[in-house]
Design a protein around this motif. Structure first.
Motif, PDB file in Angstrom:
ATOM      1  N   MET A  84       2.378 -22.442 -10.898  1.00  0.00           N
ATOM      2  CA  MET A  84       2.266 -21.031 -10.535  1.00  0.00           C
ATOM      3  C   MET A  84       3.502 -20.278 -11.033  1.00  0.00           C
ATOM      4  SD  MET A  84       2.174 -19.397  -6.695  1.00  0.00           S
ATOM      5  CE  MET A  84       0.562 -20.107  -6.301  1.00  0.00           C
ATOM      6  N   PRO A  85       3.312 -19.120 -11.697  1.00  0.00           N
ATOM      7  CA  PRO A  85       4.467 -18.338 -12.126  1.00  0.00           C
ATOM      8  C   PRO A  85       5.309 -17.908 -10.933  1.00  0.00           C
ATOM      9  CG  PRO A  85       2.436 -17.527 -13.134  1.00  0.00           C
ATOM     10  CD  PRO A  85       2.041 -18.513 -12.098  1.00  0.00           C
ATOM     11  N   GLN A  86       6.636 -17.907 -11.120  1.00  0.00           N
ATOM     12  CA  GLN A  86       7.519 -17.479 -10.055  1.00  0.00           C
ATOM     13  C   GLN A  86       7.734 -15.973 -10.142  1.00  0.00           C
ATOM     14  OE1 GLN A  86      11.077 -19.835  -9.760  1.00  0.00           O
ATOM     15  NE2 GLN A  86       9.984 -21.753  -9.981  1.00  0.00           N
ATOM     16  N   SER A  87       7.953 -15.344  -8.998  1.00  0.00           N
ATOM     17  CA  SER A  87       8.113 -13.899  -8.985  1.00  0.00           C
ATOM     18  C   SER A  87       9.109 -13.482  -7.918  1.00  0.00           C
ATOM     19  CB  SER A  87       6.757 -13.216  -8.787  1.00  0.00           C
ATOM     20  OG  SER A  87       6.070 -13.763  -7.684  1.00  0.00           O
ATOM     21  N   SER A  88       9.365 -12.162  -7.868  1.00  0.00           N
ATOM     22  CA  SER A  88      10.428 -11.630  -7.021  1.00  0.00           C
ATOM     23  C   SER A  88       9.863 -10.626  -6.019  1.00  0.00           C
ATOM     24  CB  SER A  88      11.502 -10.963  -7.886  1.00  0.00           C
ATOM     25  OG  SER A  88      10.916  -9.943  -8.688  1.00  0.00           O
ATOM     26  N   LEU A  89      10.595 -10.461  -4.926  1.00  0.00           N
ATOM     27  CA  LEU A  89      10.206  -9.568  -3.831  1.00  0.00           C
ATOM     28  C   LEU A  89      11.427  -8.798  -3.364  1.00  0.00           C
ATOM     29  CD1 LEU A  89       8.389  -8.708  -1.303  1.00  0.00           C
ATOM     30  CD2 LEU A  89       9.267 -10.777  -0.205  1.00  0.00           C
ATOM     31  N   MET A  90      11.301  -7.471  -3.275  1.00  0.00           N
ATOM     32  CA  MET A  90      12.312  -6.652  -2.617  1.00  0.00           C
ATOM     33  C   MET A  90      11.819  -6.315  -1.220  1.00  0.00           C
ATOM     34  SD  MET A  90      13.861  -3.904  -5.355  1.00  0.00           S
ATOM     35  CE  MET A  90      14.860  -4.441  -6.754  1.00  0.00           C
ATOM     36  N   VAL A  91      12.677  -6.519  -0.222  1.00  0.00           N
ATOM     37  CA  VAL A  91      12.311  -6.219   1.163  1.00  0.00           C
ATOM     38  C   VAL A  91      13.278  -5.182   1.734  1.00  0.00           C
ATOM     39  CG1 VAL A  91      11.209  -8.439   1.573  1.00  0.00           C
ATOM     40  CG2 VAL A  91      13.647  -8.181   2.063  1.00  0.00           C
ATOM     41  N   PHE A  92      12.745  -4.344   2.618  1.00  0.00           N
ATOM     42  CA  PHE A  92      13.494  -3.212   3.158  1.00  0.00           C
ATOM     43  C   PHE A  92      13.488  -3.304   4.679  1.00  0.00           C
ATOM     44  CE2 PHE A  92      11.802  -2.166  -0.937  1.00  0.00           C
ATOM     45  CZ  PHE A  92      12.796  -1.429  -1.570  1.00  0.00           C
ATOM     46  N   PRO A  93      14.668  -3.267   5.312  1.00  0.00           N
ATOM     47  CA  PRO A  93      14.767  -3.512   6.753  1.00  0.00           C
ATOM     48  C   PRO A  93      14.278  -2.342   7.596  1.00  0.00           C
ATOM     49  CG  PRO A  93      16.909  -2.940   5.883  1.00  0.00           C
ATOM     50  CD  PRO A  93      15.973  -3.057   4.696  1.00  0.00           C
ATOM     51  N   GLY A  94      14.087  -2.622   8.881  1.00  0.00           N
ATOM     52  CA  GLY A  94      13.614  -1.625   9.826  1.00  0.00           C
ATOM     53  C   GLY A  94      14.725  -1.113  10.728  1.00  0.00           C
ATOM     54  N   GLN A  95      14.327  -0.249  11.654  1.00  0.00           N
ATOM     55  CA  GLN A  95      15.267   0.351  12.587  1.00  0.00           C
ATOM     56  C   GLN A  95      15.932  -0.738  13.423  1.00  0.00           C
ATOM     57  OE1 GLN A  95      13.524   3.812  14.251  1.00  0.00           O
ATOM     58  NE2 GLN A  95      15.188   4.234  15.664  1.00  0.00           N
ATOM     59  N   GLY A  96      17.208  -0.584  13.640  1.00  0.00           N
ATOM     60  CA  GLY A  96      18.021  -1.629  14.260  1.00  0.00           C
ATOM     61  C   GLY A  96      19.012  -2.207  13.273  1.00  0.00           C
ATOM     62  N   ALA A  97      18.694  -2.066  11.964  1.00  0.00           N
ATOM     63  CA  ALA A  97      19.606  -2.550  10.922  1.00  0.00           C
ATOM     64  C   ALA A  97      20.676  -1.530  10.563  1.00  0.00           C
ATOM     65  CB  ALA A  97      18.813  -2.904   9.663  1.00  0.00           C
ATOM     66  N   GLN A  98      20.535  -0.294  11.045  1.00  0.00           N
ATOM     67  CA  GLN A  98      21.455   0.776  10.649  1.00  0.00           C
ATOM     68  C   GLN A  98      22.908   0.448  10.984  1.00  0.00           C
ATOM     69  OE1 GLN A  98      19.068   1.060  13.014  1.00  0.00           O
ATOM     70  NE2 GLN A  98      19.973   1.838  14.893  1.00  0.00           N
ATOM     71  N   ALA A 105       7.989  -5.062   0.070  1.00  0.00           N
ATOM     72  CA  ALA A 105       7.507  -5.061   1.451  1.00  0.00           C
ATOM     73  C   ALA A 105       8.604  -4.476   2.327  1.00  0.00           C
ATOM     74  CB  ALA A 105       7.154  -6.474   1.921  1.00  0.00           C
ATOM     75  N   GLY A 106       8.198  -3.819   3.415  1.00  0.00           N
ATOM     76  CA  GLY A 106       9.180  -3.245   4.321  1.00  0.00           C
ATOM     77  C   GLY A 106       8.791  -3.460   5.766  1.00  0.00           C
ATOM     78  N   LEU A 107       9.792  -3.689   6.600  1.00  0.00           N
ATOM     79  CA  LEU A 107       9.572  -3.873   8.027  1.00  0.00           C
ATOM     80  C   LEU A 107       9.647  -2.501   8.701  1.00  0.00           C
ATOM     81  CD1 LEU A 107      11.087  -6.708  10.204  1.00  0.00           C
ATOM     82  CD2 LEU A 107      10.780  -4.410  11.085  1.00  0.00           C
ATOM     83  N   SER A 108       8.536  -2.049   9.248  1.00  0.00           N
ATOM     84  CA  SER A 108       8.476  -0.776   9.960  1.00  0.00           C
ATOM     85  C   SER A 108       8.851   0.371   9.033  1.00  0.00           C
ATOM     86  CB  SER A 108       9.360  -0.832  11.209  1.00  0.00           C
ATOM     87  OG  SER A 108       9.152   0.296  12.020  1.00  0.00           O
ATOM     88  N   ILE A 109       9.948   1.101   9.332  1.00  0.00           N
ATOM     89  CA  ILE A 109      10.359   2.211   8.474  1.00  0.00           C
ATOM     90  C   ILE A 109      10.639   1.726   7.058  1.00  0.00           C
ATOM     91  CG2 ILE A 109      12.786   1.966   9.182  1.00  0.00           C
ATOM     92  CD1 ILE A 109      10.934   5.208   8.150  1.00  0.00           C
ATOM     93  N   GLY A 110      10.956   0.446   6.891  1.00  0.00           N
ATOM     94  CA  GLY A 110      11.186  -0.114   5.560  1.00  0.00           C
ATOM     95  C   GLY A 110       9.986  -0.021   4.644  1.00  0.00           C
ATOM     96  N   ALA A 111       8.790   0.177   5.220  1.00  0.00           N
ATOM     97  CA  ALA A 111       7.597   0.345   4.388  1.00  0.00           C
ATOM     98  C   ALA A 111       7.686   1.606   3.543  1.00  0.00           C
ATOM     99  CB  ALA A 111       6.354   0.386   5.266  1.00  0.00           C
ATOM    100  N   TYR A 112       8.431   2.601   3.991  1.00  0.00           N
ATOM    101  CA  TYR A 112       8.513   3.872   3.261  1.00  0.00           C
ATOM    102  C   TYR A 112       9.312   3.744   1.967  1.00  0.00           C
ATOM    103  CZ  TYR A 112       6.122   6.286   7.035  1.00  0.00           C
ATOM    104  OH  TYR A 112       5.166   6.698   7.933  1.00  0.00           O
TER     105      TYR A 112
END
Length: 313
Positions: A1-15, A85-92
């Motif tokens: 399977m080809p390898q790939s990358s993911l950017m993830v964005f945190p949610g409220q509480g990480a500020q 992908a983003g957790l909560s507000i990270g989805a924006y």
């Protein structure tokens, strides 16, 4: 399977205080700050003080701006990720980077989102993390406490032994006490002043959906994984629904990261601020790497992204 990358964005509480002032000194970052200020009609660098971050609107705007700015810097130096992908507000910020939502529109919608959430529950509610119990044990404790007068819900599934509950202060305290008595490794009240990801926010979500209906959106040009369903979102309409209603839906971050891994992702990069999602990712990425933008060198992150790109032409 080809390898790939993911950017993830945190949610409220990480500020973090002064998080916008600590962004890389790059032209793309300055452009994002200016665009956000123009969209709001106010200076966004005033949003990240300790005092300002007591408000959900400021917190969510800072997370959006930081995520988009740093992702754009990284993409310019290397290449776009295969998944976002983003957790909560990270989805924006994830939706902006996926090419679905214009940054200015995202800024205005997030400002409204924060206002709606904060005004619905200005005090007496929030979120609490529970570590070290399994899901049936947490759900049983919730069932013993929850009532119309003492509302409390399972809000986030972060890992096999890490959960977040949302509700009234008294109800969360009762569940937390029960969790400690049942051997929880840790219980921590989060820096979130509203009861996100549960039925308490259905009305604000419906109001936000009305605003979303007036905003143009496109199908994602990058693979966008929903933090609620852990599935790919392929159309503009479904993404609009995912963003508007994620405030009142349970977050299943455990399954989201697992889905990415099963689809061949072997590099996860967490955008600022913080490193919480990196720790969660490392529980899943038995082969591969989960790294955080914060504390890493830009050239190192760029090299990692380019390496995955060569493996997945």
């Amino acid at each position: 399977m080809p390898q790939s990358s993911l950017m993830v964005f945190p949610g409220q509480g990480a500020q973090q205080p002064h998080m916008l002032h600590r962004l890389p000194d790059e032209a793309l970052v300055r452009d994002c700050l200016r665009q956000a200020s123009d969209a709001l009609g106010e200076e966004v660098l005033a949003l990240d003080s300790v005092e300002a971050l007591a408000d959900s609107r400021a917190v969510q705007l800072c997370l959006l701006i930081a995520g988009v700015a740093c992702a754009r810097v990284l993409i310019e130096r290397a290449s776009p990720p295969d998944y976002v992908a983003g957790l909560s507000i990270g989805a924006y910020p994830a939706a902006v980077i996926a090419g679905s939502l214009a940054f200015g529109d995202a800024v205005r919608l997030v400002a409204l989102r924060g206002e709606l959430m904060q005004s619905a529950y200005p005090h007496g509610y929030g979120m609490t993390a529970i570590m070290g119990l399994d899901q049936p044990a947490v759900e049983a404790l919730i069932g013993q406490v929850h009532s119309p007068a003492t509302p409390v819900y399972l809000a986030n599934i972060n890992a096999d032994n890490q959960w977040v509950i949302a509700g009234s202060d008294g109800a969360m305290a009762a569940v937390a006490e029960g969790a400690k008595n049942n051997g929880a490794a840790a219980v921590k009240r989060l820096a979130v002043s509203v009861p996100s990801h549960c039925a308490l926010l259905e009305q604000p979500a419906a109001a936000l959906a009305e605003a979303f209906a007036k905003v143009p959106m496109q199908a994602p040009t990058l693979r966008y994984l929903s933090g609620s369903t852990a599935r790919l979102v392929l159309t503009a309409d479904k993404l609009r629904d995912d963003l508007a209603f994620n405030m009142c839906r349970v977050i299943d971050w455990r399954s989201t990261v697992q889905t990415a891994y099963e689809r061949g992702v072997r590099l996860q990069i967490e955008l600022p601020p913080g490193t919480v999602l990196t720790g969660l990712g490392r529980k899943v990425f038995g082969q591969g790497a989960a790294v955080a933008f914060q504390g890493a060198r830009l050239d190192t992150l760029s090299a990692l992204l380019r390496e995955e790109e060569t493996r997945n032409p």
